[in-house]
Design an enzyme around this catalytic site. Structure first.
Site, mmCIF file in Angstrom:
data_model
loop_
_atom_site.group_PDB
_atom_site.id
_atom_site.type_symbol
_atom_site.label_atom_id
_atom_site.label_comp_id
_atom_site.label_asym_id
_atom_site.label_seq_id
_atom_site.Cartn_x
_atom_site.Cartn_y
_atom_site.Cartn_z
ATOM 1 N N ASP A 82 0.849 -1.186 0.000
ATOM 2 C CA ASP A 82 0.000 0.000 0.000
ATOM 3 C C ASP A 82 0.897 1.253 0.000
ATOM 4 O O ASP A 82 1.929 1.275 0.684
ATOM 5 C CB ASP A 82 -0.871 -0.063 1.272
ATOM 6 C CG ASP A 82 -1.920 1.017 1.346
ATOM 7 O OD1 ASP A 82 -2.408 1.465 0.296
ATOM 8 O OD2 ASP A 82 -2.264 1.409 2.494
ATOM 9 N N VAL A 229 -8.897 -0.728 4.739
ATOM 10 C CA VAL A 229 -9.245 -0.590 6.159
ATOM 11 C C VAL A 229 -7.975 -0.804 6.973
ATOM 12 O O VAL A 229 -7.375 -1.878 6.925
ATOM 13 C CB VAL A 229 -10.310 -1.629 6.572
ATOM 14 C CG1 VAL A 229 -10.618 -1.524 8.060
ATOM 15 C CG2 VAL A 229 -11.585 -1.448 5.751
HETATM 16 ZN ZN LIG Z 1 -4.326 5.039 1.562
#
Ligand SMILES: [Zn+2]
Length: 281
Positions: A82, A229
């Site tokens: 990410d 999340v």
């Molecule tokens: Zn992000």
């Protein structure tokens, strides 16, 4: 079932109009909790970690656990980096076996963002991995730091970015922010609809912690196919551990250990149900 490419999960989600949860983890216990939730609900998931978190969970240690966890899972699991910021970290994740990477060039001028994203796509192609890009600025950094500056994605920018890069997934900014929302987020569904009708790429919503169930469902209906999340899971673990230590003067280490797994599991299971990906494995 096994470790899979993120692209195929998102294409399936697009065809059947549900959403895949991308759950940030920081240690083995959270990986175990995420996999338990996915297997119990028969849901595909994405296990992810952001580059900014690697100072706590070194990539060389956490990556093999994520990958082995995915390989042995009873449901399809993609392993994702990410907010990749440097090409070196992205390449390292790919070498270790991540099946997708995000390149976040959202703070750069669009031409530079496109140029760097294309470099990442060329790199990922060698490993058969998928790439997520970002256009528009999502409030705050992944770790909740920063001034909260955000910039709603413009339709023409999203279209230009997608046409020129051909990314597999695109993160957009529609009033969402990382970390904890100080006031209820006001998501711009009109903009989301405009973007999703103009480009066919699966769209990604970052900053999923604090969005209501209705907000999630509406986002999914209008084109969001991956929701990140992170904070909600970290907070639910902290809250649960805090409760455990307050409930007793002597807590056995392994009681604490299992508590972390269970807290991650509960939060992730809750989100899988909202996202509609249960029984889609
Ligand atoms: Zn992000």
């Amino acid at each position: 079932m096994a470790i899979v490419n993120m692209k195929e999960l998102l294409i399936n989600a697009q065809q059947e109009n549900y959403c895949i949860g991308a759950f940030s983890i920081a240690n083995m216990e959270m990986i175990m909790g995420a996999l338990k939730a996915a297997e119990e609900t028969r849901s595909p998931i994405i296990l992810q970690i952001a580059e900014v978190r690697l100072k706590y969970s070194p990539l060389s240690l956490i990556a093999p656990m994520m990958i082995e966890g995915a390989r042995h899972a009873e449901v399809p699991v993609a392993v994702h980096l990410d907010h990749g910021e440097s090409l070196d970290t992205i390449e390292e994740a790919l070498t270790l076996g991540f099946t997708s990477v995000m390149y976040d060039g959202s703070h750069l001028p669009i031409e530079e963002n496109i140029k760097n994203t294309k470099k990442v796509i060329a790199m990922a192609k060698k490993y058969g991995a998928a790439v997520e890009g970002e256009i528009g600025i999502i409030g705050k950094k992944e770790d909740g730091s920063g001034d909260g500056e955000s910039l709603i994605t413009r339709v023409e920018d999203a279209k230009k970015f997608y046409d020129e890069t051909g990314v597999d997934a695109l993160a957009i900014a529609i009033g969402n922010a990382h970390g904890v929302y100080t006031s209820a987020p006001n998501l711009n569904f009109t903009r989301l609809k405009e973007i999703s009708t103009s480009i066919k790429v699966p769209l990604v919503l970052h900053g999923g912690s604090g969005i209501t169930e209705e907000g999630f469902k509406e986002s999914i209906e209008y084109g969001i196919k991956k929701i990140n999340v992170a904070t909600a899971t970290f907070n639910s673990v902290v809250k649960s551990v805090d409760k455990l230590f307050k409930s007793s003067n002597t807590v056995d280490y392994f009681t604490y250990h299992n508590n972390v797994i269970e807290a991650a599991y509960e939060n992730i299971k809750k989100h899988i149900k909202i996202f509609g990906s249960y029984n889609k494995a």
